[in-house]
Design a protein around this motif. Structure first.
Motif, PDB file in Angstrom:
ATOM      1  N   THR A 161       6.454   1.201   2.343  1.00  0.00           N
ATOM      2  CA  THR A 161       6.208   2.469   1.649  1.00  0.00           C
ATOM      3  C   THR A 161       7.456   2.955   0.916  1.00  0.00           C
ATOM      4  OG1 THR A 161       6.604   3.626   3.754  1.00  0.00           O
ATOM      5  CG2 THR A 161       4.311   3.198   3.124  1.00  0.00           C
ATOM      6  N   THR A 162       8.621   2.637   1.450  1.00  0.00           N
ATOM      7  CA  THR A 162       9.866   2.972   0.744  1.00  0.00           C
ATOM      8  C   THR A 162       9.953   2.211  -0.573  1.00  0.00           C
ATOM      9  OG1 THR A 162      11.081   3.513   2.765  1.00  0.00           O
ATOM     10  CG2 THR A 162      12.388   2.841   0.865  1.00  0.00           C
ATOM     11  N   LEU A 163       9.606   0.945  -0.556  1.00  0.00           N
ATOM     12  CA  LEU A 163       9.644   0.138  -1.781  1.00  0.00           C
ATOM     13  C   LEU A 163       8.603   0.635  -2.790  1.00  0.00           C
ATOM     14  CD1 LEU A 163      10.111  -3.405  -0.200  1.00  0.00           C
ATOM     15  CD2 LEU A 163      11.817  -2.105  -1.494  1.00  0.00           C
ATOM     16  N   VAL A 164       7.422   0.995  -2.313  1.00  0.00           N
ATOM     17  CA  VAL A 164       6.402   1.533  -3.220  1.00  0.00           C
ATOM     18  C   VAL A 164       6.908   2.810  -3.883  1.00  0.00           C
ATOM     19  CG1 VAL A 164       4.135   2.652  -3.289  1.00  0.00           C
ATOM     20  CG2 VAL A 164       4.401   0.468  -2.119  1.00  0.00           C
ATOM     21  N   ALA A 165       7.530   3.693  -3.092  1.00  0.00           N
ATOM     22  CA  ALA A 165       8.047   4.946  -3.637  1.00  0.00           C
ATOM     23  C   ALA A 165       9.131   4.707  -4.674  1.00  0.00           C
ATOM     24  CB  ALA A 165       8.580   5.825  -2.505  1.00  0.00           C
ATOM     25  N   ALA A 166       9.806   3.549  -4.580  1.00  0.00           N
ATOM     26  CA  ALA A 166      10.854   3.203  -5.544  1.00  0.00           C
ATOM     27  C   ALA A 166      10.302   2.426  -6.739  1.00  0.00           C
ATOM     28  CB  ALA A 166      11.952   2.389  -4.856  1.00  0.00           C
ATOM     29  N   GLY A 167       8.974   2.254  -6.803  1.00  0.00           N
ATOM     30  CA  GLY A 167       8.361   1.637  -7.966  1.00  0.00           C
ATOM     31  C   GLY A 167       7.964   0.188  -7.817  1.00  0.00           C
ATOM     32  N   TYR A 168       8.254  -0.428  -6.691  1.00  0.00           N
ATOM     33  CA  TYR A 168       7.897  -1.833  -6.477  1.00  0.00           C
ATOM     34  C   TYR A 168       6.392  -1.981  -6.254  1.00  0.00           C
ATOM     35  CZ  TYR A 168      12.839  -2.989  -5.738  1.00  0.00           C
ATOM     36  OH  TYR A 168      14.191  -3.163  -5.903  1.00  0.00           O
ATOM     37  N   SER A 169       5.844  -3.103  -6.666  1.00  0.00           N
ATOM     38  CA  SER A 169       4.493  -3.494  -6.292  1.00  0.00           C
ATOM     39  C   SER A 169       4.600  -4.289  -4.995  1.00  0.00           C
ATOM     40  CB  SER A 169       3.863  -4.355  -7.393  1.00  0.00           C
ATOM     41  OG  SER A 169       2.617  -4.879  -6.967  1.00  0.00           O
ATOM     42  N   VAL A 170       3.942  -3.814  -3.935  1.00  0.00           N
ATOM     43  CA  VAL A 170       4.156  -4.376  -2.598  1.00  0.00           C
ATOM     44  C   VAL A 170       2.841  -4.851  -1.993  1.00  0.00           C
ATOM     45  CG1 VAL A 170       5.013  -3.926  -0.265  1.00  0.00           C
ATOM     46  CG2 VAL A 170       6.121  -2.826  -2.233  1.00  0.00           C
ATOM     47  N   SER A 171       2.856  -6.092  -1.516  1.00  0.00           N
ATOM     48  CA  SER A 171       1.764  -6.652  -0.719  1.00  0.00           C
ATOM     49  C   SER A 171       2.326  -7.045   0.642  1.00  0.00           C
ATOM     50  CB  SER A 171       1.153  -7.879  -1.399  1.00  0.00           C
ATOM     51  OG  SER A 171       0.709  -7.574  -2.704  1.00  0.00           O
ATOM     52  N   VAL A 172       1.480  -7.001   1.668  1.00  0.00           N
ATOM     53  CA  VAL A 172       1.891  -7.367   3.023  1.00  0.00           C
ATOM     54  C   VAL A 172       0.858  -8.315   3.612  1.00  0.00           C
ATOM     55  CG1 VAL A 172       2.345  -6.547   5.369  1.00  0.00           C
ATOM     56  CG2 VAL A 172       3.103  -5.180   3.423  1.00  0.00           C
ATOM     57  N   ILE A 173       1.337  -9.376   4.248  1.00  0.00           N
ATOM     58  CA  ILE A 173       0.497 -10.263   5.042  1.00  0.00           C
ATOM     59  C   ILE A 173       0.867 -10.044   6.503  1.00  0.00           C
ATOM     60  CG2 ILE A 173      -0.016 -12.662   5.630  1.00  0.00           C
ATOM     61  CD1 ILE A 173       0.575 -13.366   2.702  1.00  0.00           C
ATOM     62  N   CYS A 174      -0.149  -9.816   7.349  1.00  0.00           N
ATOM     63  CA  CYS A 174       0.099  -9.533   8.763  1.00  0.00           C
ATOM     64  C   CYS A 174      -1.126  -9.963   9.574  1.00  0.00           C
ATOM     65  CB  CYS A 174       0.369  -8.042   8.960  1.00  0.00           C
ATOM     66  SG  CYS A 174      -1.064  -6.985   8.602  1.00  0.00           S
ATOM     67  N   PRO A 175      -1.025  -9.965  10.904  1.00  0.00           N
ATOM     68  CA  PRO A 175      -2.202 -10.284  11.721  1.00  0.00           C
ATOM     69  C   PRO A 175      -3.141  -9.095  11.840  1.00  0.00           C
ATOM     70  CG  PRO A 175      -0.324  -9.843  13.138  1.00  0.00           C
ATOM     71  CD  PRO A 175       0.192  -9.803  11.722  1.00  0.00           C
ATOM     72  N   THR A 176      -4.365  -9.363  12.259  1.00  0.00           N
ATOM     73  CA  THR A 176      -5.280  -8.290  12.631  1.00  0.00           C
ATOM     74  C   THR A 176      -4.877  -7.760  14.007  1.00  0.00           C
ATOM     75  OG1 THR A 176      -6.807  -9.901  13.591  1.00  0.00           O
ATOM     76  CG2 THR A 176      -7.209  -9.223  11.310  1.00  0.00           C
ATOM     77  N   GLY A 177      -5.438  -6.630  14.372  1.00  0.00           N
ATOM     78  CA  GLY A 177      -5.195  -6.037  15.681  1.00  0.00           C
ATOM     79  C   GLY A 177      -6.199  -4.938  15.904  1.00  0.00           C
ATOM     80  N   LYS A 178      -6.199  -4.380  17.108  1.00  0.00           N
ATOM     81  CA  LYS A 178      -7.151  -3.329  17.440  1.00  0.00           C
ATOM     82  C   LYS A 178      -6.982  -2.155  16.487  1.00  0.00           C
ATOM     83  CE  LYS A 178      -8.768  -0.451  21.276  1.00  0.00           C
ATOM     84  NZ  LYS A 178      -8.531  -0.057  22.695  1.00  0.00           N
ATOM     85  N   GLY A 179      -8.066  -1.832  15.780  1.00  0.00           N
ATOM     86  CA  GLY A 179      -8.020  -0.763  14.799  1.00  0.00           C
ATOM     87  C   GLY A 179      -7.561  -1.206  13.421  1.00  0.00           C
ATOM     88  N   TYR A 180      -7.183  -2.474  13.309  1.00  0.00           N
ATOM     89  CA  TYR A 180      -6.681  -3.010  12.034  1.00  0.00           C
ATOM     90  C   TYR A 180      -7.341  -4.355  11.758  1.00  0.00           C
ATOM     91  CZ  TYR A 180      -3.099   0.431  13.196  1.00  0.00           C
ATOM     92  OH  TYR A 180      -2.449   1.581  13.548  1.00  0.00           O
ATOM     93  N   GLU A 181      -8.674  -4.351  11.726  1.00  0.00           N
ATOM     94  CA  GLU A 181      -9.419  -5.609  11.603  1.00  0.00           C
ATOM     95  C   GLU A 181      -9.754  -5.988  10.167  1.00  0.00           C
ATOM     96  OE1 GLU A 181     -10.179  -4.058  15.748  1.00  0.00           O
ATOM     97  OE2 GLU A 181     -10.388  -3.160  13.744  1.00  0.00           O
ATOM     98  N   ALA A 182      -9.675  -5.073   9.229  1.00  0.00           N
ATOM     99  CA  ALA A 182     -10.093  -5.363   7.852  1.00  0.00           C
ATOM    100  C   ALA A 182      -9.221  -6.459   7.250  1.00  0.00           C
ATOM    101  CB  ALA A 182     -10.000  -4.102   6.994  1.00  0.00           C
ATOM    102  N   PRO A 183      -9.827  -7.478   6.611  1.00  0.00           N
ATOM    103  CA  PRO A 183      -9.014  -8.546   6.015  1.00  0.00           C
ATOM    104  C   PRO A 183      -8.194  -8.086   4.825  1.00  0.00           C
ATOM    105  CG  PRO A 183     -11.336  -8.855   5.504  1.00  0.00           C
ATOM    106  CD  PRO A 183     -11.270  -7.756   6.506  1.00  0.00           C
ATOM    107  N   TYR A 184      -8.615  -6.997   4.162  1.00  0.00           N
ATOM    108  CA  TYR A 184      -7.836  -6.454   3.042  1.00  0.00           C
ATOM    109  C   TYR A 184      -8.023  -4.944   2.991  1.00  0.00           C
ATOM    110  CZ  TYR A 184      -6.491  -4.863  -1.559  1.00  0.00           C
ATOM    111  OH  TYR A 184      -5.909  -4.143  -2.570  1.00  0.00           O
ATOM    112  N   GLU A 185      -6.913  -4.232   2.776  1.00  0.00           N
ATOM    113  CA  GLU A 185      -6.952  -2.782   2.540  1.00  0.00           C
ATOM    114  C   GLU A 185      -5.836  -2.411   1.571  1.00  0.00           C
ATOM    115  OE1 GLU A 185      -8.103   0.073   5.931  1.00  0.00           O
ATOM    116  OE2 GLU A 185      -6.970  -1.513   6.940  1.00  0.00           O
ATOM    117  N   LEU A 186      -6.078  -1.373   0.791  1.00  0.00           N
ATOM    118  CA  LEU A 186      -5.034  -0.754  -0.027  1.00  0.00           C
ATOM    119  C   LEU A 186      -4.719   0.585   0.626  1.00  0.00           C
ATOM    120  CD1 LEU A 186      -3.240  -0.606  -2.551  1.00  0.00           C
ATOM    121  CD2 LEU A 186      -5.186   0.379  -3.782  1.00  0.00           C
TER     122      LEU A 186
END
Length: 437
Positions: free
Chosen positions: A45-70
């Motif tokens: 979020t710091t990089l986004v606030a500075a103007g960067y386009s940011v993507s993240v790859i991470c594992p799923t977890g409880k409450g975070y099951e969606a394969p993609y979110e913005l």
């Protein structure tokens, strides 16, 4: 929601005049889902606030099951993660091999769909350099975010060295060699980057995992969390081998038995591979009435427990890894004005200073005695809490980590021959979410 800088914004709400305008970052993290991983989320979020386009790859977890979110301008791609195994070479290989394949597949999807200039790899494991190698022909540079010292982590987890430990040493070296720039969570890790990793001092940046003050709200305690006891002792974090919850149970047994302190309750917020074992140990010792386990919990539950606690504890056992590692939970305790009891570890002392008492290494009896010392001295508790809070505000909050993070990115793009503009004070303020007041 993403903070506004008051500057011109373009697609995805990015600051078109920020230092990162037109620059594309892909962060890969395996340990925790995003945004649950606080460090990675603060970075993104710091990089986004500075103007960067940011993507993240991470594992799923409880409450975070969606394969993609913005989320808040961050494109989050998630993959399934095998359950962590405590022992066994084949389980270790399967766990990390499966994750690496998913990360590789998603990294090239992001490259095709959104473009990537910098791959920001967060260990463990020290294998993300392999993804960087496959992206190098497309002009992608690698920034290594050194979260854990993996050779020491392996030795702690499996209790031995051997061929796989030597492989960990090699992987760490290859990670540093592949990276154009590395960032470390503390000065001990920065020393490792320069020594074992062979990084030039100008390519190593210390970006501490400080809490965001706005997220650590000091609020009224909830007496019901004490379960009828006079005092609540709080813990938040992973429940694994190196976190030493078994030592905390032994300390609780001494506290409530020989020391006769039946006026305490332990609130444990978190989950991990040893949670069931620790709960079994609590039952075996007849300590069930002194413990509450919430499991992995939302931020409001965490804040309720810690704000109600009289003392917070960090029972991380003394190991080569823990001695050199900064524990986020200590900083979170301090942000909420809580005095701390922990074992005497190098980086633990550097973080907490006079806001903590330090028990002899891996000695649960001394740990219990330090808890009682604070329970019986409310003035010391208040003084230590204020000292810790001031230390966070003056030196260790996330706000203090933003300039070195942005400087690390300025360095990597400069090495690419594509200099970026230094952030203005207003952009730094937007990245903290703090505003001008």
């Amino acid at each position: 929601m993403m903070a506004s800088t008051g500057s011109e914004t373009g697609r995805d709400g990015l600051d078109a005049n920020g230092p990162g305008a037109g620059r594309r970052v892909l962060i890969v993290v395996e340990n925790l889902p995003v945004p649950f991983d606080r460090r990675v989320w603060s970075e993104a979020t710091t990089l986004v606030a500075a103007g960067y386009s940011v993507s993240v790859i991470c594992p799923t977890g409880k409450g975070y099951e969606a394969p993609y979110e913005l989320i808040d301008g961050v494109h989050v791609y998630r993959h399934k993660l095998r359950e962590e195994g405590e022992t066994g070479l084949m389980q270790y290989i399967r766990e990390y091999g499966s994750a690496l394949w998913s990360e590789l597949r998603l990294a090239h999807r992001v490259r095709r769909e959104r473009g990537v200039d910098v791959l920001h790899g967060c260990n463990p494991p020290d294998l993300i350099f392999l993804i960087a190698w496959t992206l190098r022909p497309f002009g992608v540079r690698y920034l290594f975010d050194h979260h854990d010292i993996c050779p020491e982590l392996y030795e702690t987890k499996f209790g031995k060295r051997g061929p796989l430990w030597r492989a960990m040493v090699l992987f760490e070296w290859l990670n540093f060699r592949t990276a154009s720039v590395s960032i470390a969570t503390n000065d001990s890790y920065a020393d490792i980057a320069r020594s074992r990793g062979g990084k030039a001092p100008g390519d190593v940046f210390v970006v501490r995992s400080g809490p965001k003050i706005d997220n650590m709200r000091i609020q009224e305690p909830k007496p019901e969390l004490r379960k009828g006891a006079k005092h609540l002792i709080g813990y938040v974090g992973v429940i694994g081998q190196q976190e030493g919850l078994d030592l905390l149970v032994e300390a609780a047994e001494h506290l409530t038995g020989p020391m006769g302190r039946g006026d305490v309750h332990f609130g444990i917020v978190g989950d991990g591979p040893q949670r069931s074992e620790i709960e079994d140990l609590v039952r075996e010792r007849g300590l069930e009435r002194f413990f509450t386990f919430t499991g992995r919990a939302p931020n409001d539950v965490l804040l309720d427990m810690l704000n109600t606690a009289d003392i917070c504890v960090n029972p991380d056992r003394a190991t080569p890894m823990n001695d050199l590692s900064t524990m986020n939970k200590i900083l979170e305790y301090m942000a909420l004005k809580k005095p701390v009891v922990q074992f005497d570890l190098r980086e633990g002392r550097i973080s907490a200073g006079e806001a903590s008492l330090y028990a002899k290494k891996n000695d649960p009896v001394d740990f219990a005695e330090k808890i009682v010392e604070l329970l019986d001295d409310p003035e010391a508790r208040e003084r230590m809490g204020e000292l810790g809070h001031r230390r966070i505000l003056d030196h260790l909050s996330w706000e203090h980590s933003i300039p070195p993070l942005l400087a690390a990115y300025e360095r990597i793009f400069t090495k690419m021959g594509r200099a970026v503009r230094a952030p203005s004070p207003r952009q730094v303020s937007a990245a903290t979410g703090s505003g001008s007041d």
